[in-house]
Scaffold this motif. Structure first.
Motif, short mmCIF file in Angstrom:
data_model
loop_
_atom_site.label_atom_id
_atom_site.label_comp_id
_atom_site.label_asym_id
_atom_site.label_seq_id
_atom_site.Cartn_x
_atom_site.Cartn_y
_atom_site.Cartn_z
N TYR A 1 77.17 73.28 165.18
CA TYR A 1 77.17 71.82 165.07
C TYR A 1 78.59 71.38 164.75
CZ TYR A 1 76.50 67.08 163.66
OH TYR A 1 76.62 65.71 163.58
N LEU A 2 79.16 70.55 165.61
CA LEU A 2 80.52 70.05 165.44
C LEU A 2 80.50 68.70 164.76
CD1 LEU A 2 81.61 70.88 169.09
CD2 LEU A 2 82.41 72.08 167.04
N GLY A 3 81.41 68.50 163.81
CA GLY A 3 81.48 67.23 163.11
C GLY A 3 82.83 67.00 162.45
N PHE A 4 82.96 65.81 161.86
CA PHE A 4 84.13 65.40 161.10
C PHE A 4 85.41 65.50 161.93
CE2 PHE A 4 86.36 65.91 156.67
CZ PHE A 4 86.80 64.61 156.73
N MET A 5 85.29 65.06 163.20
CA MET A 5 86.46 65.05 164.08
C MET A 5 87.29 63.82 163.74
SD MET A 5 85.97 67.69 165.78
CE MET A 5 84.57 68.76 165.83
N TYR A 6 88.49 64.04 163.25
CA TYR A 6 89.36 62.91 162.91
C TYR A 6 90.82 63.30 163.10
CZ TYR A 6 91.51 59.01 160.53
OH TYR A 6 92.27 57.91 160.24
N VAL A 7 91.56 62.39 163.72
CA VAL A 7 93.00 62.52 163.88
C VAL A 7 93.61 61.22 163.39
CG1 VAL A 7 94.90 62.84 165.52
CG2 VAL A 7 92.74 64.06 165.88
N VAL A 8 94.64 61.30 162.55
CA VAL A 8 95.28 60.08 162.08
C VAL A 8 95.84 59.31 163.27
CG1 VAL A 8 95.80 60.98 159.76
CG2 VAL A 8 97.49 61.22 161.59
N PRO A 9 95.80 57.97 163.20
CA PRO A 9 96.18 57.15 164.37
C PRO A 9 97.54 57.50 164.99
CG PRO A 9 95.16 55.77 162.71
CD PRO A 9 95.32 57.14 162.09
N GLU A 10 98.55 57.78 164.19
CA GLU A 10 99.88 58.03 164.75
C GLU A 10 99.99 59.36 165.50
OE1 GLU A 10 100.18 58.72 160.21
OE2 GLU A 10 99.16 57.33 161.56
N HIS A 11 98.98 60.20 165.42
CA HIS A 11 99.01 61.48 166.13
C HIS A 11 97.93 61.57 167.22
CE1 HIS A 11 102.16 63.55 163.93
NE2 HIS A 11 101.72 62.93 162.86
N ARG A 12 97.28 60.47 167.51
CA ARG A 12 96.28 60.47 168.58
C ARG A 12 96.97 60.51 169.94
NH1 ARG A 12 92.36 56.11 165.59
NH2 ARG A 12 91.78 57.58 163.93
N GLY A 13 96.24 61.02 170.92
CA GLY A 13 96.78 61.11 172.27
C GLY A 13 97.67 62.31 172.50
N LYS A 14 97.72 63.23 171.54
CA LYS A 14 98.55 64.43 171.64
C LYS A 14 97.73 65.69 171.89
CE LYS A 14 102.02 62.54 168.48
NZ LYS A 14 102.74 62.75 167.20
#
Length: 154
Positions: free
Chosen positions: A88-101
């Motif tokens: 079960y995959l969860g708690f996927m989070y990337v801080v906004p300034e590092h998204r799209g990488k």
């Protein structure tokens, strides 16, 4: 993705930052669920996830700061399916300034690799049906819609 990204297991020393991320996830998902508590809605038992041998809670560091997270937990499957266990995959989070990488993809790949080393080949996660951008991102990684949860509040 930058060369100086460190992927590692979360520790209790990371708890404060992980709690911040948890609240960011809740706030991002608030538009999709009007039943969330107005204050201090909690999704995860973070100390348990850190300590649990059946869970791999991963953090990504850049310049000594945690910038992304995700976990996989080995769970017992429903009797109706062919596999006995799943991830079960969860708690996927990337801080906004590092998204799209490509960080979310890299996190999921790390989680899947860990799970495969434990004999797990089937994976599930929950995503709000209206969260189109998240659904598209997960579909790019090969995940497909499986079940829709429906609710009624009287």
């Amino acid at each position: 993705m930058g060369i100086n990204m460190i992927f590692r297991v979360a520790t209790l020393e990371d708890l404060f930052r992980l709690e911040q991320f948890e609240q960011a996830v809740v706030e991002a998902e608030r538009p999709f669920n009007d039943a969330l508590k107005a204050q201090q809605a909690r999704y995860y038992d973070l100390p348990f996830l850190i300590a649990d041998s059946q869970t791999y809670l991963l953090v990504v560091e850049h310049q000594a700061t945690i910038i992304a997270t995700g976990y996989v937990q080995i769970r017992t499957s429903k009797q109706s399916v062919l596999h006995e266990k799943y991830g079960y995959l969860g708690f996927m989070y990337v801080v906004p300034e590092h998204r799209g990488k490509g960080l979310n993809k890299a996190v999921i790949e790390h989680l899947i690799d860990w799970s495969k080393s434990k004999g797990i080949c089937d994976f599930y996660l929950d995503v709000y049906s209206e969260n189109v951008s998240a659904i598209k991102a997960y579909e790019k990684l090969g995940l497909r819609s499986s079940l829709v949860e429906m609710k009624l509040h009287l």
